[in-house]
Design a protein around this motif. Structure first.
Motif, short mmCIF file in Angstrom:
data_model
loop_
_atom_site.label_atom_id
_atom_site.label_comp_id
_atom_site.label_asym_id
_atom_site.label_seq_id
_atom_site.Cartn_x
_atom_site.Cartn_y
_atom_site.Cartn_z
N HIS A 274 0.87 -1.17 0.00
CA HIS A 274 0.00 0.00 0.00
C HIS A 274 0.91 1.23 0.00
O HIS A 274 1.40 1.63 1.06
N PRO A 275 1.14 1.80 -1.15
CA PRO A 275 2.18 2.84 -1.27
C PRO A 275 1.96 4.06 -0.39
O PRO A 275 2.93 4.61 0.13
N LEU A 276 0.71 4.49 -0.21
CA LEU A 276 0.50 5.72 0.56
C LEU A 276 0.90 5.55 2.03
O LEU A 276 1.39 6.48 2.65
N GLY A 302 5.60 3.37 -3.30
CA GLY A 302 5.77 2.06 -3.93
C GLY A 302 7.24 1.70 -4.09
O GLY A 302 7.67 0.58 -3.76
#
Lengths: 318, 89
Positions: A274-276, A302
């Motif tokens: 989950h990049p955020l 990411g």
């Protein structure tokens, strides 16, 4: 058990977000354009609605949270408006929120939304240190399964806010007992994770063995991917060495010991990135990465996550 | 030199101990990493985990926004109390 989103936000709070955005956008726009007296028409409309439905505590909580948001907007735009005006307006919004909330009793109504609203108002009160522990204990008693309450309590327990490192340690241990039925010993990690994310010096007092036991209890109970990403980012980034960190040798050793659990979280629990979540953790440690552009945030997050995971796999697991 | 000292870092790398400063180095070089598109793509493919963009993540930002922008201790270490004090001057 109160409903939350997959990432742990109370649904009742999530439902207020859209309306708060509508109420706040005229203020935000006006301040960005240097207008010091933004239109409060939407605010007045919600006030009118609340007076028309005085028993609707959800509406009251929404209005209080909008006042809290508005107060923070004024505080954050101090560069463009006079500091004194900004600070007075910030205070006025929080005072208004408290005045509204005084008409409702979260405990009698069994509403964790009202209780979390009370906690959100704390930064604008004259002497929050006198009451913040009671407020958070009420909130956690009403809604013991939502991890965010523990994280926020951890933040407010820091000396830079309303508490001290000793109080932080005491309450982390106390909640471990009072919420044992829900989290095992997990409360210790939940409270400290919030605190350490803001102030790594809080590691000085942490009991690393209890933290690791507690982390296992949290990961057993929160099997969602948001939790896996959150704790992987916390363990690898928040607890990492950085040039601006000049904590004691003892504190460093504790950080390093706890961060070794990252392998367990990444290997056993992470199934997707989950990049955020990674971005927001990274941007606190390296402010040079801060941007408001969400696609860029996702790109940074990411790549950071992928590199961290790849780098850890280079080392033999012990 | 990252925290931990030269000898410790060097011995650490020889014996496979963790370099606890490496994550910060990754954060510092992320913009450079992104300049090389093919290397970035290889990196994202090689880590073995898919990147997802759940709607909850966007929602979650409200917590992060409050944590990062409103609730944070400012990067230079100014506490909430100090900041409030400055504003009243």
């Amino acid at each position: 058990m109160n409903a939350t989103t997959a990432s742990g936000m109370p649904i009742s709070e999530a439902l207020t977000l859209g309306a708060r955005k509508v109420v706040l956008s005229p203020i935000r726009d006006a301040l960005e354009n240097g207008v010091q007296q933004p239109s409060l028409d939407v605010f007045h409309a919600v006030h009118d609605a609340m007076h028309a439905h005085p028993r609707n505590y959800g509406l009251a909580a929404l209005l209080c949270l909008a006042h809290v948001d508005a107060g923070f907007i004024w505080l954050n735009y101090t560069g463009k408006v006079q500091k004194q005006i900004a600070h007075k307006t910030f205070r006025r919004h929080f005072a208004m929120a408290q005045e509204i909330l005084n008409n409702y009793n979260a405990y009698d109504l069994g509403s964790s939304l009202l209780a979390l609203t009370q906690c959100a108002i704390l930064p604008g009160l004259d002497d929050p240190a006198l009451r913040f522990c009671d407020d958070y204990e009420d909130l956690i008693e009403l809604d013991p399964t939502t991890p965010q309450h523990f994280l926020k309590f951890g933040v407010h327990l820091l000396p830079a806010w309303f508490g001290s490192y000793a109080t932080l340690e005491n309450y982390a241990r106390k909640l471990t007992k009072t919420t044992y039925d829900f989290w095992g010993k997990g409360a210790y990690t939940l409270v400290y994770a919030g605190a350490i994310a803001q102030d790594v010096a809080a590691c000085e007092r942490v009991d690393p063995d209890l933290f690791l036991t507690s982390l296992l209890d949290v990961m057993e109970r929160r099997t969602d991917q948001h939790a896996a990403n959150h704790y992987a980012a916390f363990l690898t980034l928040t607890l990492a060495d950085a040039p601006h960190r000049n904590d004691s040798r003892a504190s460093q050793k504790k950080r390093h010991k706890i961060s070794e659990a990252a392998d367990y979280v990444i290997d056993e629990h992470m199934r997707e990135i989950h990049p955020l979540t990674w971005y927001h953790t990274a941007a606190v440690i390296n402010p040079a990465l801060q941007t408001d552009h969400i696609p860029t945030q996702k790109l940074y997050g990411g790549v950071i996550a992928a590199q961290i995971i790849a780098s850890r796999r280079r080392y033999p697991q012990t | 030199m990252p925290a931990g000292g030269f000898i410790e870092q060097t011995l650490g790398s020889l014996f496979g101990y963790r370099n606890h400063a490496e994550p910060f180095e990754i954060l510092q070089s992320v913009k450079d990493t992104l300049k090389d598109e093919s290397a970035t793509e290889r990196l994202l493919n090689s880590c073995g985990l898919p990147i997802t963009h759940q709607s909850e993540e966007e929602l979650e930002q409200s917590w992060y926004i409050s944590a990062v922008k409103n609730w944070r201790i400012w990067p230079n270490g100014i506490s909430w109390a100090a900041k409030s004090k400055n504003l009243t001057k």
